[in-house]
Design a protein around this motif. Structure first.
Motif, PDB file in Angstrom:
ATOM      1  N   GLN A 278       0.823  -1.205   0.000  1.00  0.00           N
ATOM      2  CA  GLN A 278       0.000   0.000   0.000  1.00  0.00           C
ATOM      3  C   GLN A 278       0.860   1.258   0.000  1.00  0.00           C
ATOM      4  OE1 GLN A 278      -3.553   0.234  -0.112  1.00  0.00           O
ATOM      5  NE2 GLN A 278      -3.144  -1.855  -0.783  1.00  0.00           N
ATOM      6  N   CYS A 279       1.920   1.259   0.777  1.00  0.00           N
ATOM      7  CA  CYS A 279       2.825   2.411   0.810  1.00  0.00           C
ATOM      8  C   CYS A 279       3.498   2.605  -0.545  1.00  0.00           C
ATOM      9  CB  CYS A 279       3.867   2.207   1.907  1.00  0.00           C
ATOM     10  SG  CYS A 279       4.960   3.618   2.170  1.00  0.00           S
TER      11      CYS A 279
ATOM     12  N   GLU B 237       2.421   1.645  -3.517  1.00  0.00           N
ATOM     13  CA  GLU B 237       1.463   2.104  -4.533  1.00  0.00           C
ATOM     14  C   GLU B 237       1.078   3.565  -4.317  1.00  0.00           C
ATOM     15  OE1 GLU B 237      -1.809  -0.575  -4.461  1.00  0.00           O
ATOM     16  OE2 GLU B 237      -0.719  -2.200  -5.483  1.00  0.00           O
ATOM     17  N   ARG B 238       0.973   3.979  -3.068  1.00  0.00           N
ATOM     18  CA  ARG B 238       0.572   5.360  -2.777  1.00  0.00           C
ATOM     19  C   ARG B 238       1.656   6.357  -3.168  1.00  0.00           C
ATOM     20  NH1 ARG B 238       1.604   7.823   1.998  1.00  0.00           N
ATOM     21  NH2 ARG B 238       1.834   5.814   3.053  1.00  0.00           N
TER      22      ARG B 238
END
Length: 303
Positions: free
Chosen positions: A175-176, A178-179
């Motif tokens: 998630q980190c 991709e963000r």
């Protein structure tokens, strides 16, 4: 200023410095009653020293790398955090050393710096944690930030170590990653490769050697075993490092432990005997077991 007043003021700053590795800021000194002149006089008397602009240290406190990191964070201003290689060292990443000070600040800010490196980045609350009194980027954010500063092997070892110690998850790192996307000093392709190689099952494993066993098996094209599989035999609950329940095959990694007691050894023997009596075949693996031997042991039972 008489001695009594001076001691009262010093006593007021002492608990603040004690919580901050011996450090305090000019603003904190003013809040407990120190004027600029009084602070400067203490610097001249070598009772405190100036570390960075607006940041001071009690000279009686130990001079440590962590103190230098926290001083740089204070000097960089509001919302600053230790990051990149400094965060990697604070989190205990393998292959990192405590010889650099790197700080990140929100992209809109541009603090004056001397003696440390500042990165102007996008920072979200989810990216920040603490290491003792030091604000620092999370392990997931640190892995992303260091992907262009450390080698593939170093990032892989850091990721595996953090997963084994339950300090992050594959989901958090993904998630980190991709963000944040692409940015200077990052190699997104490296993280994509490492994340793709790791089955979510690795998050249930308890050591890096267990990860090696799991990857050796799956890389050989054999189906993945179930990690940390629980077996109940005659009212006793046992947990196997890996298992193929359908064929009653268990894999156990045996690490060397010179402090292992006779009682523990007897308990392991009884456990093995009960499992065998229930029809389980247990394969023991050590650091000396080759990848080929691991694959052959599993292939004899698993298609």
């Amino acid at each position: 200023m008489d001695v009594t007043e001076r001691n009262d003021v010093d006593a007021a700053i002492a608990p603040i410095a004690a919580r901050q590795l011996g450090l305090f800021t000019r603003q904190q000194a003013a809040e407990v009653g120190w004027s600029r002149h009084q602070l400067d006089r203490r610097v001249r008397a070598a009772r405190v020293r100036r570390m960075f602009t607006g940041v001071f240290a009690d000279n009686s406190a130990p001079r440590t790398w962590e103190q230098a990191v926290l001083g740089a964070v204070f000097a960089a201003g509001r919302d600053a955090v230790a990051s990149h290689l400094t965060a990697a060292a604070l989190h205990g990443f393998p292959d990192t050393s405590r010889d650099t000070v790197m700080v990140s600040v929100p992209a809109a800010r541009s603090p004056r710096t001397r003696g440390y490196t500042v990165h102007r980045v996008q920072l979200e609350p989810v990216d920040v944690t603490v290491s003792g009194p030091i604000p620092v980027t999370t392990i997931a954010r640190t892995l992303v930030d260091c992907s262009g500063l450390l080698s593939l092997g170093q990032i892989a070892r850091a990721l595996d170590d953090a997963l084994v110690r339950r300090r992050t998850t594959l989901w958090a790192v993904e998630q980190c990653h991709e963000r944040l996307g692409n940015a200077r000093l990052r190699r997104p392709s490296m993280l994509r490769t490492l994340l793709a190689e790791r089955d979510p099952a690795v998050e249930r494993m308890e050591s890096r050697p267990e990860m090696r066993v799991f990857r050796t098996i799956t890389a050989a094209g054999l189906r993945a075993p179930t990690p940390q599989h629980e077996v109940v035999v005659a009212g006793n609950r046992f947990r196997l490092d890996f298992a193929y329940p359908d064929v009653k095959l268990g894999l156990e990694y045996m690490g060397f432990d010179p402090h292992r007691s006779r009682t523990a050894q007897d308990r392991d023997f009884r456990r093995h005997r009960l499992l065998q009596g229930a029809g389980w075949k247990i394969v023991f693996i050590t650091s000396a077991t080759s990848d080929d031997e691991i694959v052959a042991s599993v292939a004899a039972f698993v298609a």
